[in-house]
Design a protein around this motif. Structure first.
Motif, short mmCIF file in Angstrom:
data_model
loop_
_atom_site.label_atom_id
_atom_site.label_comp_id
_atom_site.label_asym_id
_atom_site.label_seq_id
_atom_site.Cartn_x
_atom_site.Cartn_y
_atom_site.Cartn_z
N LEU A 45 48.52 35.78 54.71
CA LEU A 45 49.44 34.71 55.07
C LEU A 45 49.29 34.45 56.56
CD1 LEU A 45 52.03 32.88 54.76
CD2 LEU A 45 53.36 34.95 55.18
N VAL A 46 48.99 33.21 56.93
CA VAL A 46 48.87 32.84 58.34
C VAL A 46 49.96 31.82 58.64
CG1 VAL A 46 47.42 31.73 60.09
CG2 VAL A 46 46.40 33.32 58.45
N VAL A 47 50.80 32.14 59.65
CA VAL A 47 51.97 31.31 59.91
C VAL A 47 52.26 31.25 61.40
CG1 VAL A 47 53.45 33.33 59.44
CG2 VAL A 47 54.45 31.05 59.44
N PRO A 48 52.50 30.04 61.94
CA PRO A 48 52.99 29.93 63.32
C PRO A 48 54.47 30.33 63.32
CG PRO A 48 51.94 27.88 62.60
CD PRO A 48 52.22 28.71 61.37
N LEU A 49 54.75 31.56 63.69
CA LEU A 49 56.07 32.16 63.56
C LEU A 49 56.78 32.19 64.90
CD1 LEU A 49 57.90 33.52 61.42
CD2 LEU A 49 56.86 35.71 62.06
N ARG A 50 58.06 31.82 64.88
CA ARG A 50 58.85 31.77 66.11
C ARG A 50 59.81 32.95 66.18
NH1 ARG A 50 60.61 26.77 64.45
NH2 ARG A 50 62.72 27.13 65.23
N TRP A 51 59.80 33.64 67.31
CA TRP A 51 60.83 34.65 67.58
C TRP A 51 60.92 34.83 69.10
CZ3 TRP A 51 55.93 36.14 66.20
CH2 TRP A 51 55.31 37.15 66.95
N ARG A 52 62.14 35.02 69.56
CA ARG A 52 62.42 35.25 70.98
C ARG A 52 61.84 34.14 71.86
NH1 ARG A 52 65.72 37.84 68.32
NH2 ARG A 52 65.99 40.09 68.56
N GLY A 53 61.86 32.90 71.33
CA GLY A 53 61.48 31.73 72.12
C GLY A 53 60.01 31.41 72.16
N GLN A 54 59.17 32.24 71.58
CA GLN A 54 57.73 32.02 71.58
C GLN A 54 57.25 31.67 70.17
OE1 GLN A 54 55.58 35.73 72.30
NE2 GLN A 54 57.20 36.85 71.26
N THR A 55 56.06 31.11 70.06
CA THR A 55 55.43 30.86 68.77
C THR A 55 54.06 31.51 68.76
OG1 THR A 55 56.56 28.73 68.53
CG2 THR A 55 54.69 29.13 67.09
N ARG A 56 53.79 32.31 67.73
CA ARG A 56 52.49 32.96 67.57
C ARG A 56 51.96 32.68 66.18
NH1 ARG A 56 50.59 35.83 72.32
NH2 ARG A 56 52.43 35.77 73.67
N SER A 57 50.69 32.35 66.11
CA SER A 57 50.04 32.26 64.80
C SER A 57 49.73 33.70 64.37
CB SER A 57 48.75 31.45 64.89
OG SER A 57 48.11 31.41 63.63
N VAL A 58 50.49 34.17 63.39
CA VAL A 58 50.38 35.55 62.94
C VAL A 58 49.65 35.59 61.61
CG1 VAL A 58 51.62 37.68 62.38
CG2 VAL A 58 52.57 36.10 64.08
N ALA A 59 48.65 36.43 61.52
CA ALA A 59 47.96 36.68 60.25
C ALA A 59 48.52 37.96 59.64
CB ALA A 59 46.46 36.80 60.46
N PHE A 60 49.18 37.82 58.49
CA PHE A 60 49.75 38.95 57.77
C PHE A 60 48.90 39.28 56.55
CE2 PHE A 60 53.79 37.21 59.59
CZ PHE A 60 54.30 38.36 60.17
N VAL A 61 48.89 40.56 56.18
CA VAL A 61 48.29 41.02 54.92
C VAL A 61 49.41 41.62 54.08
CG1 VAL A 61 46.62 42.56 53.82
CG2 VAL A 61 46.08 41.49 56.02
N ARG A 62 49.46 41.26 52.80
CA ARG A 62 50.49 41.77 51.90
C ARG A 62 50.19 43.22 51.52
NH1 ARG A 62 53.64 39.75 47.47
NH2 ARG A 62 54.95 41.50 46.82
N GLU A 63 51.10 44.12 51.90
CA GLU A 63 51.01 45.53 51.53
C GLU A 63 52.31 45.94 50.88
OE1 GLU A 63 49.90 48.03 54.78
OE2 GLU A 63 48.07 46.90 55.26
N GLY A 64 52.40 45.86 49.57
CA GLY A 64 53.63 46.18 48.85
C GLY A 64 54.74 45.22 49.26
N ASP A 65 55.87 45.78 49.73
CA ASP A 65 56.99 44.95 50.16
C ASP A 65 56.83 44.40 51.56
OD1 ASP A 65 58.39 45.28 47.79
OD2 ASP A 65 59.40 47.11 48.49
N ALA A 66 55.81 44.84 52.27
CA ALA A 66 55.65 44.46 53.67
C ALA A 66 54.53 43.44 53.85
CB ALA A 66 55.36 45.69 54.51
#
Length: 404
Positions: free
Chosen positions: A184-205
């Motif tokens: 999953l690749v998503v431009p994710l916002r937290w603490r005022g910044q935006t990062r394109s984060v690449a996630f890999v599905r590992e169980g519930d995480a």
């Protein structure tokens, strides 16, 4: 005989060369897809030069002039496709149909044995994307008009999911619809910044394996970020998340109090990025937020952040500190912090310590995991043997971020 130098083919080749020079489109498949798909066909109202320039082409705007839909900057497109790591035959879900250009690239990457579904909440946007995809021979891409936070269960599970809109939260749909081991690749916002984060599905995480700075049109319906001005002239704005104990009423006129500075001794050149400081702060300091100063605030020296429109800050009760720079040589600046308020000097020193920590390994990335909010606390774990970490609570997900 006159040589035509601004043909779509020539401009497209130059665009991809520029993307590669920026360090993106590193895989041969992504490079070939970007060299093959005619971007100008997806932005017919733009000039061919703008279609292939390294800019976002705005295709729909709100009444206040803010962008509602656009064709993303080509370097960002190449960067995110690298992160997604599409394989032939993959089933792909895209959130944010835009012009249809990115879906066409995805269709090229997954090939005839795969599938691409793209979703957007705006029927005008999906209609335009559907027309452009049809006109360019991409009829196999399924275009759905729907709230993107719901995904598209009818074609799940997906091997790859990509957002081309900025998301503040991740809804349960993306755990339900992403296959085990999927990306999953998503431009994710937290603490005022935006990062394109690449996630890999590992169980519930969802476990990150790359994070890149970016900026995107925000997804509609996710209102987890707050903002307020903190000066009488409404020139300086603070941005923070709903899970943070930041009270801007206590910060009103804090900038009128004396400046207290802490300089780190760390220097940067004109081409050195220092956005990693912000990322590190979000993993270690609960008061991390964003400060933005208008031109008049900078010129009057009321507030002089390192980057006026977006710099990290620390807020605590009636006090504030923000990232700042000062020139110490030709094209060389020292990084530090400016504080105001009761604890201003302490906060400035804390921020200066963050700069020093970042400087020890400028390329280091924190570990980031995302969970649904209904996952029991006992299942949430930071990376082993690490003391520093933050839990960032969102409406339907929580982030766990810590230094490694």
């Amino acid at each position: 005989m006159t040589t035509i130098t601004n043909s779509p083919e020539t401009l497209r080749a130059a665009m991809v060369d520029n993307v590669k020079a920026a360090g993106h489109a590193t895989s041969p498949a992504v490079e070939q897809a970007m060299r093959s798909v005619p971007r100008h066909a997806f932005v017919p109202e733009a000039s061919v030069e703008d279609a292939y320039a390294d800019i976002a082409v705005i295709t729909k705007s709100a009444s206040d002039g803010s962008a509602l839909s656009c064709a993303s900057v080509p370097t960002i497109v190449g960067m995110m496709l690298d992160q997604l790591q599409v394989q032939p035959g993959n089933r792909i879900l895209e959130i944010g149909a835009g012009t249809g250009y990115n879906a066409a690239l995805l269709a090229r990457l997954t090939g005839p044995g795969g599938s691409v579904t793209t979703v957007d909440i705006d029927p005008e946007v999906t209609a335009g994307a559907r027309r452009a995809l049809g006109a360019t021979g991409n009829e196999r891409v399924e275009v759905i008009t729907r709230d993107g936070s719901l995904g598209a269960q009818e074609n799940a599970p997906y091997d790859r999911i990509i957002f081309t809109v900025g998301a503040w939260d991740l809804t349960p749909a993306f755990w339900e619809q992403l296959a085990p081991g999927g990306r999953l690749v998503v431009p994710l916002r937290w603490r005022g910044q935006t990062r394109s984060v690449a996630f890999v599905r590992e169980g519930d995480a969802l476990v990150s394996d790359s994070m890149e700075l970016c900026g995107f049109v925000p997804m509609l319906g996710q209102e987890g970020e707050r903002s307020a001005t903190i000066d009488r002239g409404d020139l300086v704005t603070l941005y923070w998340d709903v899970d943070q104990a930041i009270d801007t009423e206590k910060l009103q006129d804090v900038l009128d109090q004396p400046k207290q500075t802490s300089w780190s001794g760390v220097t940067v050149g004109p081409y050195d990025s220092f956005d990693g400081i912000w990322l590190r702060m979000s993993a270690t300091a609960s008061g991390t937020c964003r400060i933005a100063a208008g031109k008049a605030a900078v010129e009057s020296e009321l507030c002089t952040p390192a980057i006026a429109v977006r710099s990290p800050a620390l807020a605590d009760h009636d006090s504030l500190a923000y990232l700042a720079t000062r020139r110490v040589g030709d094209s060389v600046h020292e990084l530090g912090a400016i504080g105001h308020g009761t604890y201003g000097l302490n906060l400035a020193a804390q921020l200066s310590d963050q700069i020093a920590g970042w400087n020890e390994n400028r390329d280091a990335l924190p570990a980031l995991r995302a969970y649904r909010t209904d996952v029991p606390n006992a299942a949430l774990t930071f990376e082993p043997n690490v003391d520093l970490g933050q839990i960032i609570e969102k409406t339907e997900s929580r982030l766990m971020i810590n230094l490694t």
